[in-house]
Structures are given as structure tokens and as C-alpha cells.
Scaffold this motif. Structure first.
Motif, PDB file in Angstrom:
ATOM      1  N   PRO A  44       6.280  -8.753 -11.400  1.00 20.53           N
ATOM      2  CA  PRO A  44       4.873  -8.715 -11.832  1.00 20.53           C
ATOM      3  C   PRO A  44       3.888  -9.284 -10.817  1.00 20.53           C
ATOM      4  N   LYS A  45       4.379 -10.013  -9.802  1.00 26.84           N
ATOM      5  CA  LYS A  45       3.478 -10.584  -8.800  1.00 26.84           C
ATOM      6  C   LYS A  45       3.144  -9.607  -7.678  1.00 26.84           C
ATOM      7  N   ILE A  46       3.822  -8.459  -7.660  1.00 35.17           N
ATOM      8  CA  ILE A  46       3.474  -7.427  -6.686  1.00 35.17           C
ATOM      9  C   ILE A  46       2.199  -6.734  -7.145  1.00 35.17           C
ATOM     10  N   SER A  47       1.305  -6.435  -6.199  1.00 31.85           N
ATOM     11  CA  SER A  47       0.053  -5.745  -6.544  1.00 31.85           C
ATOM     12  C   SER A  47      -0.076  -4.466  -5.707  1.00 31.85           C
ATOM     13  N   PRO A  48       0.464  -3.341  -6.202  1.00 34.16           N
ATOM     14  CA  PRO A  48       0.405  -2.082  -5.450  1.00 34.16           C
ATOM     15  C   PRO A  48      -1.032  -1.583  -5.297  1.00 34.16           C
ATOM     16  N   LYS A  49      -1.332  -1.088  -4.120  1.00 37.41           N
ATOM     17  CA  LYS A  49      -2.608  -0.424  -3.854  1.00 37.41           C
ATOM     18  C   LYS A  49      -2.293   1.043  -3.567  1.00 37.41           C
ATOM     19  N   LEU A  50      -2.760   1.926  -4.436  1.00 35.35           N
ATOM     20  CA  LEU A  50      -2.367   3.328  -4.397  1.00 35.35           C
ATOM     21  C   LEU A  50      -3.502   4.208  -3.875  1.00 35.35           C
ATOM     22  N   PHE A  51      -3.138   5.164  -3.030  1.00 34.53           N
ATOM     23  CA  PHE A  51      -4.117   6.085  -2.455  1.00 34.53           C
ATOM     24  C   PHE A  51      -3.587   7.508  -2.533  1.00 34.53           C
ATOM     25  N   SER A  52      -4.474   8.450  -2.820  1.00 35.73           N
ATOM     26  CA  SER A  52      -4.114   9.860  -2.830  1.00 35.73           C
ATOM     27  C   SER A  52      -4.705  10.520  -1.593  1.00 35.73           C
ATOM     28  N   MET A  53      -3.851  11.165  -0.787  1.00 35.88           N
ATOM     29  CA  MET A  53      -4.328  11.802   0.445  1.00 35.88           C
ATOM     30  C   MET A  53      -3.341  12.846   0.916  1.00 35.88           C
ATOM     31  N   THR A  54      -3.742  13.641   1.884  1.00 31.19           N
ATOM     32  CA  THR A  54      -2.886  14.693   2.419  1.00 31.19           C
ATOM     33  C   THR A  54      -1.775  14.092   3.269  1.00 31.19           C
ATOM     34  N   SER A  55      -0.746  14.893   3.533  1.00 36.38           N
ATOM     35  CA  SER A  55       0.379  14.426   4.346  1.00 36.38           C
ATOM     36  C   SER A  55      -0.070  14.023   5.749  1.00 36.38           C
ATOM     37  N   VAL A  56      -1.010  14.774   6.312  1.00 44.44           N
ATOM     38  CA  VAL A  56      -1.520  14.459   7.660  1.00 44.44           C
ATOM     39  C   VAL A  56      -2.157  13.072   7.675  1.00 44.44           C
ATOM     40  N   LYS A  57      -2.959  12.781   6.660  1.00 42.59           N
ATOM     41  CA  LYS A  57      -3.619  11.477   6.590  1.00 42.59           C
ATOM     42  C   LYS A  57      -2.617  10.363   6.294  1.00 42.59           C
ATOM     43  N   THR A  94       0.837  -1.201   0.000  1.00 40.83           N
ATOM     44  CA  THR A  94       0.000   0.000   0.000  1.00 40.83           C
ATOM     45  C   THR A  94       0.871   1.250   0.000  1.00 40.83           C
ATOM     46  N   ILE A  95       0.575   2.149  -0.930  1.00 41.36           N
ATOM     47  CA  ILE A  95       1.374   3.364  -1.121  1.00 41.36           C
ATOM     48  C   ILE A  95       0.436   4.555  -1.203  1.00 41.36           C
ATOM     49  N   ALA A  96       0.769   5.623  -0.489  1.00 40.86           N
ATOM     50  CA  ALA A  96      -0.059   6.826  -0.515  1.00 40.86           C
ATOM     51  C   ALA A  96       0.797   8.049  -0.784  1.00 40.86           C
ATOM     52  N   GLY A  97       0.220   9.011  -1.477  1.00 34.00           N
ATOM     53  CA  GLY A  97       0.929  10.256  -1.759  1.00 34.00           C
ATOM     54  C   GLY A  97      -0.047  11.381  -2.007  1.00 34.00           C
ATOM     55  N   GLY A  98       0.467  12.590  -2.119  1.00 33.41           N
ATOM     56  CA  GLY A  98      -0.370  13.728  -2.456  1.00 33.41           C
ATOM     57  C   GLY A  98      -0.693  13.731  -3.938  1.00 33.41           C
ATOM     58  N   GLY A  99      -1.546  14.649  -4.328  1.00 32.14           N
ATOM     59  CA  GLY A  99      -1.988  14.693  -5.721  1.00 32.14           C
ATOM     60  C   GLY A  99      -0.844  14.836  -6.703  1.00 32.14           C
ATOM     61  N   MET A 100       0.104  15.737  -6.407  1.00 35.36           N
ATOM     62  CA  MET A 100       1.210  15.975  -7.334  1.00 35.36           C
ATOM     63  C   MET A 100       2.119  14.763  -7.452  1.00 35.36           C
ATOM     64  N   THR A 101       2.501  14.185  -6.320  1.00 34.27           N
ATOM     65  CA  THR A 101       3.428  13.052  -6.363  1.00 34.27           C
ATOM     66  C   THR A 101       2.784  11.822  -6.970  1.00 34.27           C
ATOM     67  N   MET A 102       1.496  11.592  -6.690  1.00 32.29           N
ATOM     68  CA  MET A 102       0.824  10.423  -7.229  1.00 32.29           C
ATOM     69  C   MET A 102       0.637  10.528  -8.742  1.00 32.29           C
ATOM     70  N   LYS A 103       0.476  11.742  -9.249  1.00 36.06           N
ATOM     71  CA  LYS A 103       0.238  11.924 -10.683  1.00 36.06           C
ATOM     72  C   LYS A 103       1.530  11.935 -11.493  1.00 36.06           C
ATOM     73  N   PHE A 104       2.596  12.519 -10.916  1.00 37.26           N
ATOM     74  CA  PHE A 104       3.766  12.773 -11.734  1.00 37.26           C
ATOM     75  C   PHE A 104       5.039  12.078 -11.263  1.00 37.26           C
ATOM     76  N   PHE A 105       5.088  11.601 -10.027  1.00 41.47           N
ATOM     77  CA  PHE A 105       6.313  10.986  -9.524  1.00 41.47           C
ATOM     78  C   PHE A 105       6.185   9.474  -9.384  1.00 41.47           C
ATOM     79  N   VAL A 106       5.056   9.012  -8.849  1.00 45.47           N
ATOM     80  CA  VAL A 106       4.886   7.598  -8.536  1.00 45.47           C
ATOM     81  C   VAL A 106       4.734   6.694  -9.769  1.00 45.47           C
ATOM     82  N   PRO A 107       3.958   7.084 -10.799  1.00 44.92           N
ATOM     83  CA  PRO A 107       3.717   6.161 -11.929  1.00 44.92           C
ATOM     84  C   PRO A 107       4.953   5.527 -12.556  1.00 44.92           C
ATOM     85  N   PRO A 108       6.006   6.290 -12.896  1.00 39.81           N
ATOM     86  CA  PRO A 108       7.168   5.621 -13.510  1.00 39.81           C
ATOM     87  C   PRO A 108       7.873   4.655 -12.566  1.00 39.81           C
ATOM     88  N   VAL A 109       7.827   4.941 -11.258  1.00 41.05           N
ATOM     89  CA  VAL A 109       8.446   4.036 -10.286  1.00 41.05           C
ATOM     90  C   VAL A 109       7.665   2.722 -10.229  1.00 41.05           C
TER      91      VAL A 109
END
Length: 295
Positions: free
Chosen positions: A119-132, A95-110
């Protein structure tokens, strides 16, 4: 206590219907009803309101639901950890979470590079504030966070994985280099009660020629790529477009602003990281070791 009771309770709380929940759990409604009754008897608390049908959770049930989800999440993580020990492979959810900017432009290529290798890893991605992000990491609901601020909790480890400056970008060879004469497209957040400028430009001190405001970074970049104006944005947002030649740094702002991207995780993971966790961290770090985390 039967762990199945927890799964039954969570499913019932999400469907709010005994028949629907029982069907999803592949059990009969009487079996589900009996399990819920045994769960309530075990804790000597009424957890759901019901007569002939489900009528919602009691206050105690609401609190129990949060704890039950947390326990099930940790149990699932434990299973993934033990499975990884058996096979030695990186597989299963992370499970990976980030803010709007990082999730849209930084996380995808990683994530793309990670899945190409594992290929057997299944990331679960969430967009949320730093506090959350911090709260969910401390609650064990998120494994890894990507933030543009260092964490405030001493229970969370972190390292810097990228640094960026704010730049003025536009379509290549379209504009002059005097920022005062450029037509700026400004990224603003439009709330119900206010309009908040979030591009960090000190407008009162350095007045720009603003021709347009947008609420989406994708829209802003698309307009700039089509030569409609320029934008003052973090370089990380425009990085791929600059690399492809769709955008270029067209002017120098009259001040400097920079930022950092932080990788954050619970200190508990530093002691016994799973294979999946270690390999996901490597994908973000692009190196073998970092800080006190043993990779």
C-alpha cells in the motif's frame, strides 16, 4: 550549483508568475528572483524573459527546463532508491505507461493486486503511444512500459507477459454462429480529417454487416453486453466481461489474428533495480524471474 535553483526554475516555468511560484515554494518573491538571477549567472545565459514580471522562457530556458525536469526526476528516484534500501520495503512512486487498450483493460487488475500487497507504493500512470513510451523510458521519465509491439531500441529490455487472439463477442445465447449474419458494432477512431478502422478486420475480403460505429471501447462493450450487436475485438479487452458471463465468444472469424503484450523497461534498471521496481515487475510478470532482470 544549488539544486533548489532547478526546483525554483521548474515551478516558475509552470506558474509563469513569481508571486504564485514563490507561494507554492514557501519562499518570498525576492528570494525566488535572486535564485533565478544566480542560476542565469551560473550558466551565463538568459533563461527567462522578464521586465517587471515573468514573460515566458527564452529558447535557452525551454531547453534548460527539459533537462532540469529530467535531473529532478532522477534525483527523486535516487532518494526513493536509498529510502528503500534503508527500510527494505516497496514504497514510493513508480511510473508506468501504456497504450489506451492496455491501460484500460490490462493494467488496472495488476495495479490493484500490487497495492493490496504494498500500500505504500504510489503508481503514476500515463497513457501514450508506443513511440512515446520508448522515448520516455530512454529519457528516464518512465520506469515501466506496457506495449503491444516489441521495442525498437536496443537500450530497452522486454518480455512477453500476455498473448491474445481477436474474437467475436456478443451477449451470451443471443446470436447464431455464422459471422456473416451477425450485426457488428465497429470500433473506429474519428480524427479531424479521417476515420480510421482499427479493429484489423479485412473488410474488403470479408464483408460484414456493420450496424454501428463507436469511438469508445467502453461504449462498444456496453452495447454488446446489452445485446445490441457483436464486436470483433482483442480477447484481452473482453476478458473480464467473459469471465463474469456478460459476454461470450459467439462466432469464429474466417481468419486468425493474434497479438502480444510486452513489458518494457530500461536496461539500466536491470543492474540496480529498486525494491519498488522489482515488486512492480513481479506483479506484472506473476513469477519470480524474467530474462536478464534479477528479481
Amino acid at each position: 550549483m544549488n539544486v533548489d535553483w532547478l526546483r525554483y526554475f521548474v515551478e516558475l516555468s509552470e506558474t509563469n508568475n513569481f508571486h504564485v511560484a514563490a507561494e507554492k515554494l514557501s519562499i518570498t518573491p525576492p528570494t525566488l528572483s535572486k535564485a533565478i538571477s544566480e542560476l542565469e549567472s551560473h550558466y551565463e545565459l538568459k533563461l527567462i524573459n522578464r521586465e517587471h514580471r515573468m514573460q515566458g522562457l527564452t529558447p535557452a530556458g525551454e531547453l534548460f527546463l527539459e533537462k532540469a525536469k529530467n535531473i529532478l526526476f532522477k534525483m527523486d528516484n535516487l532518494k526513493n532508491y536509498m529510502d528503500a534500501l534503508k527500510t527494505g520495503d516497496a514504497e514510493g512512486p513508480i511510473t508506468i505507461a501504456g497504450g489506451g487498450m492496455t491501460m484500460k483493460f490490462f493494467v488496472p487488475p495488476v495495479i490493484k493486486a500490487l497495492l493490496n500487497k504494498y500500500p505504500k507504493i504510489s503508481p503514476k500512470l500515463f497513457s501514450m503511444t508506443s513511440v512515446k513510451i520508448e522515448k520516455n523510458i530512454l529519457d528516464g521519465k518512465i520506469d515501466i512500459g506496457i506495449m503491444v509491439y516489441p521495442p525498437s531500441s536496443s537500450e530497452i529490455d522486454f518480455t512477453v507477459i500476455d498473448e491474445f487472439s481477436f474474437v467475436i463477442v456478443g451477449k451470451p445465447n443471443t446470436f447464431g454462429n455464422n459471422w456473416k449474419e451477425l450485426p457488428f458494432i465497429v470500433f473506429k477512431f474519428f480524427g479531424e480529417n479521417e476515420i480510421s478502422q482499427i479493429d484489423s478486420w479485412p473488410e474488403k475480403k470479408y464483408k460484414r454487416k456493420v450496424i454501428m460505429t463507436v469511438e469508445s471501447l467502453y461504449t462498444l462493450i456496453s452495447f454488446c453486453e446489452n445485446g445490441l450487436g457483436v464486436a470483433y475485438i482483442p480477447e484481452i479487452v473482453a476478458r473480464e466481461s467473459i469471465k463474469k458471463g456478460l459476454l461470450a465468444i459467439v462466432s469464429t472469424p474466417p481468419f486468425e489474428t493474434s497479438g502480444k503484450v510486452y513489458l518494457v523497461w530500461s536496461k539500466n534498471f536491470s543492474n540496480n533495480p529498486t525494491v519498488t521496481f522489482k515488486e512492480t515487475m513481479k506483479a506484472f510478470l506473476k513469477k519470480e524471474t524474467t530474462g536478464g532482470l534479477l528479481l
